[in-house]
Design an enzyme around this catalytic site. Structure first.
Site, PDB file in Angstrom:
ATOM      1  N   SER A  27       0.817  -1.222   0.000  1.00  0.00           N
ATOM      2  CA  SER A  27       0.000   0.000   0.000  1.00  0.00           C
ATOM      3  C   SER A  27       0.847   1.267   0.000  1.00  0.00           C
ATOM      4  O   SER A  27       0.457   2.273   0.569  1.00  0.00           O
ATOM      5  CB  SER A  27      -0.934  -0.007   1.211  1.00  0.00           C
ATOM      6  N   LYS A  49       0.570  -4.718   5.361  1.00  0.00           N
ATOM      7  CA  LYS A  49       0.987  -5.018   6.727  1.00  0.00           C
ATOM      8  C   LYS A  49       0.884  -3.716   7.509  1.00  0.00           C
ATOM      9  O   LYS A  49       1.433  -2.718   7.080  1.00  0.00           O
ATOM     10  CB  LYS A  49       2.451  -5.445   6.813  1.00  0.00           C
ATOM     11  N   ASN A  56       7.947   3.068   2.319  1.00  0.00           N
ATOM     12  CA  ASN A  56       9.019   3.964   1.865  1.00  0.00           C
ATOM     13  C   ASN A  56       8.484   5.239   1.234  1.00  0.00           C
ATOM     14  O   ASN A  56       9.132   6.285   1.298  1.00  0.00           O
ATOM     15  CB  ASN A  56       9.896   3.236   0.834  1.00  0.00           C
ATOM     16  N   GLN A  61      12.060  11.698  -0.151  1.00  0.00           N
ATOM     17  CA  GLN A  61      12.288  13.148  -0.036  1.00  0.00           C
ATOM     18  C   GLN A  61      12.693  13.784  -1.350  1.00  0.00           C
ATOM     19  O   GLN A  61      12.561  14.967  -1.547  1.00  0.00           O
ATOM     20  CB  GLN A  61      13.455  13.403   0.913  1.00  0.00           C
ATOM     21  N   GLY A  62      13.267  12.990  -2.236  1.00  0.00           N
ATOM     22  CA  GLY A  62      13.965  13.558  -3.386  1.00  0.00           C
ATOM     23  C   GLY A  62      13.073  14.003  -4.515  1.00  0.00           C
ATOM     24  O   GLY A  62      13.561  14.470  -5.530  1.00  0.00           O
ATOM     25  N   GLU A 129      23.619  22.274  -9.715  1.00  0.00           N
ATOM     26  CA  GLU A 129      24.644  22.430  -8.679  1.00  0.00           C
ATOM     27  C   GLU A 129      24.651  21.240  -7.731  1.00  0.00           C
ATOM     28  O   GLU A 129      25.270  21.286  -6.691  1.00  0.00           O
ATOM     29  CB  GLU A 129      24.346  23.690  -7.842  1.00  0.00           C
ATOM     30  N   HIS A 226      22.645   4.882   0.195  1.00  0.00           N
ATOM     31  CA  HIS A 226      22.645   6.349   0.218  1.00  0.00           C
ATOM     32  C   HIS A 226      23.815   6.784   1.089  1.00  0.00           C
ATOM     33  O   HIS A 226      24.044   6.216   2.155  1.00  0.00           O
ATOM     34  CB  HIS A 226      21.330   6.881   0.791  1.00  0.00           C
ATOM     35  N   ARG A 272      26.707   9.135  -5.896  1.00  0.00           N
ATOM     36  CA  ARG A 272      26.440   8.660  -4.536  1.00  0.00           C
ATOM     37  C   ARG A 272      27.257   7.428  -4.152  1.00  0.00           C
ATOM     38  O   ARG A 272      27.664   7.311  -2.986  1.00  0.00           O
ATOM     39  CB  ARG A 272      24.950   8.430  -4.293  1.00  0.00           C
ATOM     40  N   HIS A 333      19.482   1.767   0.839  1.00  0.00           N
ATOM     41  CA  HIS A 333      18.455   2.745   0.478  1.00  0.00           C
ATOM     42  C   HIS A 333      17.452   2.206  -0.540  1.00  0.00           C
ATOM     43  O   HIS A 333      16.261   2.434  -0.408  1.00  0.00           O
ATOM     44  CB  HIS A 333      19.172   3.980  -0.088  1.00  0.00           C
ATOM     45  N   GLU A 357       9.102  -0.812  -6.170  1.00  0.00           N
ATOM     46  CA  GLU A 357      10.464  -1.263  -5.822  1.00  0.00           C
ATOM     47  C   GLU A 357      10.609  -2.781  -5.819  1.00  0.00           C
ATOM     48  O   GLU A 357      11.703  -3.300  -6.024  1.00  0.00           O
ATOM     49  CB  GLU A 357      10.874  -0.669  -4.464  1.00  0.00           C
ATOM     50  N   ARG A 368      20.372   3.293  -9.760  1.00  0.00           N
ATOM     51  CA  ARG A 368      19.177   4.095 -10.061  1.00  0.00           C
ATOM     52  C   ARG A 368      19.505   5.580 -10.084  1.00  0.00           C
ATOM     53  O   ARG A 368      20.182   6.099  -9.199  1.00  0.00           O
ATOM     54  CB  ARG A 368      18.130   3.825  -8.975  1.00  0.00           C
ATOM     55  N   SER A 373      12.588   6.563  -8.855  1.00  0.00           N
ATOM     56  CA  SER A 373      11.830   5.468  -8.242  1.00  0.00           C
ATOM     57  C   SER A 373      10.340   5.787  -8.139  1.00  0.00           C
ATOM     58  O   SER A 373       9.493   4.953  -8.475  1.00  0.00           O
ATOM     59  CB  SER A 373      12.401   5.115  -6.870  1.00  0.00           C
ATOM     60  N   LEU A 374      10.003   6.996  -7.681  1.00  0.00           N
ATOM     61  CA  LEU A 374       8.572   7.339  -7.585  1.00  0.00           C
ATOM     62  C   LEU A 374       7.956   7.351  -8.977  1.00  0.00           C
ATOM     63  O   LEU A 374       6.819   6.933  -9.180  1.00  0.00           O
ATOM     64  CB  LEU A 374       8.388   8.702  -6.904  1.00  0.00           C
TER      65      LEU A 374
END
Ligand code: SIN
Length: 511
Positions: A27, A49, A56, A61-62, A129, A226, A272, A333, A357, A368, A373-374
């Site tokens: 979900s 669950k 996640n 945040q990204g 940047e 990460h 990264r 991550h 994922e 990635r 991912s989103l």
């Protein structure tokens, strides 16, 4: 909203039925977006669950990548995605991802997703940047328990997935639900590792479930770490976005020495995986368990306005990041591997789909691109549902790959616990790997995988799934004698052309 969560409400009220057109396991954004679309075409049951906030997606945040800014294009986004993936991106899948991105963002806007805006338009973050300088744009958007797939034989002899057995998290009672289409959207397996940005629910359940049902699982050796997760005693390893370095954040070791220029000419703006390995080296060099990410030299108001979530989280944990450096260390991550699918989210078992994922669509390759991912969740959730409508009996064409057969290895393995798995994976199958550590991990995990009793409750199920996913990671990482993307072998530090291929595991019906 009320209709969307009807099945969850029914489940809570004890009025849940036993047969649905769609059963969606998970979900997060992939599962709920698929549910939202699927309800236009039939009855839907979402199995999850715990709470629907426990995923996640809640912590992402990204932002969500999409080439909708001036001067940007799907073709450029495709090139960035392919480059990041270090030779293993499936170009067809990545083309689907980037060419359908704008349409999915429009859908999300129509559905009322509250993107940040600037002068009435979606706010675009240009990352020239940032530590990810090739990435042209980002946007900032805003109880039953799944257990085991059961397979039935169709007339043609192929295995088709038509049902799922689920444990009620409150009573530990098992129930079976049948469906026409089973969609896995259970997220990744970040809990394989001792330090992870993922919540405790990220135990690879969908990957394990599909593997045991006989589906193919691929690219498991590619786990993205990460570089900068918050490292404070008693506080979860909260993600400190790479954009913090993009804004001028500087990495120092605990002695106060800036170290990134010694490792890479791009210093803090290196990719990264490079930054993560440099941090590990400094951690080992100083004996501390963290390094420091320093933004105290930046304008205080700007830091607070630019990173409100990070500022607030750290402040609540007793750290004012505008006055003190942030203790950070790398953390597991993102699981790039997963259930192997084609560009319609079809797995190698008819009737079984995967998105988000837990799936390996091939768009990430060996590494990635941040914020893809989103995007992948909504692009492929939409395609899964479209496919069930347009070609309900479709079957999955296979990409070329090697099949790695697993054999059980006897070993003095001790008693498996989640903590034992995490510690071993961190040490032996983490950011820097070699044959010795991976062989040890593979032997112990194989022994655990072969000997764990059948799960009876959520805890034992999660442990069983983590052990299986970890075994696949260790096996694949041991086989891949090269370094590529997120997979780094100190005994094979270069990429090798002959390894420009995928490792595919085919599971069997062992419960
Ligand atoms: C970040 O903002 O550093 C993480 C974003 C991502 O992993 O996609």
């Amino acid at each position: 909203m009320a209709t969307r969560y009807k099945a969850l409400q029914e489940a809570e009220a004890g009025t849940i039925g036993s047969s649905y057109d769609y059963i969606i396991v998970g979900s997060g954004i992939a599962g709920l977006y698929a549910a939202l679309l699927a309800r236009e075409h039939g009855s839907v049951l979402v199995l999850t669950k715990g709470s629907i906030d426990d995923c996640n997606t809640r912590w992402a945040q990204g932002g969500i990548a999409a080439p909708i800014g001036a001067g940007d294009s799907a073709e450029k986004h495709l090139r960035d995605t392919i480059e990041a993936g270090a030779g293993l991106v499936d170009e067809e899948a990545a083309r689907v991802l980037t060419s359908e991105a704008a349409a999915r963002i429009e859908d999300l806007v129509r559905l009322g997703v509250p993107f940040d805006t600037s002068e009435g338009e979606i706010a675009l973050e240009i990352l020239t940047e940032s530590p990810d300088p090739a990435h042209p744009s980002r946007r900032l958007p805003p109880h039953p328990e799944p257990i085991r797939g059961s397979s039935g034989r169709t007339g043609g002899g192929a295995l088709a997935v038509r049902a799922v057995r689920a444990l009620n998290a409150m009573t530990d009672e098992a129930s079976e639900y049948s469906c026409r289409h089973l969609i896995l959207a259970t997220g990744g397996a970040g809990q394989m590792y001792r330090v992870s940005t993922n919540p405790a629910v990220a135990t690879g359940d969908g990957i394990a479930l599909a593997y045991r049902a006989g589906a193919e699982v691929t690219d498991m050796e590619f786990v993205q770490f990460h570089p900068t997760a918050l490292r404070l005693p008693g506080v979860q390893p909260f993600l400190i976005s790479e954009a913090v370095r993009g804004e001028g954040g500087v990495l120092r070791d605990v002695r106060g020495e800036r170290f990134m220029p010694n490792y890479d000419e791009r210093a803090e703006l290196a990719p990264r995986d490079v930054v993560a390995r440099a941090i590990v080296d400094r951690i080992e060099g100083t004996g501390a368990d963290h390094v420091l990410l320093d933004v105290t030299h930046l304008d205080r108001g700007h830091v607070i306005a630019r990173f409100p979530q990070i500022y607030r989280f750290c402040l609540d944990a007793g750290l004012d990041i505008t006055r003190e450096p942030i203790p950070v260390s790398p953390a597991a991550h993102y699981t790039m591997g997963g259930v192997r699918t084609n560009v319609w989210g079809e797995t190698t078992l008819p009737g079984l789909y995967a998105c988000g994922e837990c799936a390996c669509t091939g768009v990430h390759g060996a590494n990635r691109l941040a914020s893809n991912s989103l995007l992948e969740t909504v692009v492929f959730a939409q395609r899964v549902v479209q496919r069930t409508v347009e070609s309900p009996g479709g079957s999955a064409p296979l990409r070329a790959g090697a099949v790695a057969l697993s054999e059980a290895v006897a070993a003095e393995a001790g008693v498996p616990t989640r903590e034992a798995v995490q510690a071993m994976m961190w040490e032996d199958a983490g950011m820097v790997r070699d044959a010795g550590g991976l062989s040890r991990a593979k032997a112990i995990l194989s022994a655990w995988d072969a000997s764990l009793p059948a799960p009876t409750d959520r805890e034992s199920q999660e442990l069983t799934d983590l052990v299986l996913c970890s075994r696949l990671v260790a096996e694949a990482a041991l086989l891949r004698e090269e370094s590529r993307g997120a997979h780094y072998r100190s005994d094979f530090p270069e990429a090798r052309d002959e390894w420009r291929r995928h490792l595919v595991f085919r599971g069997g019906a062992r419960n």
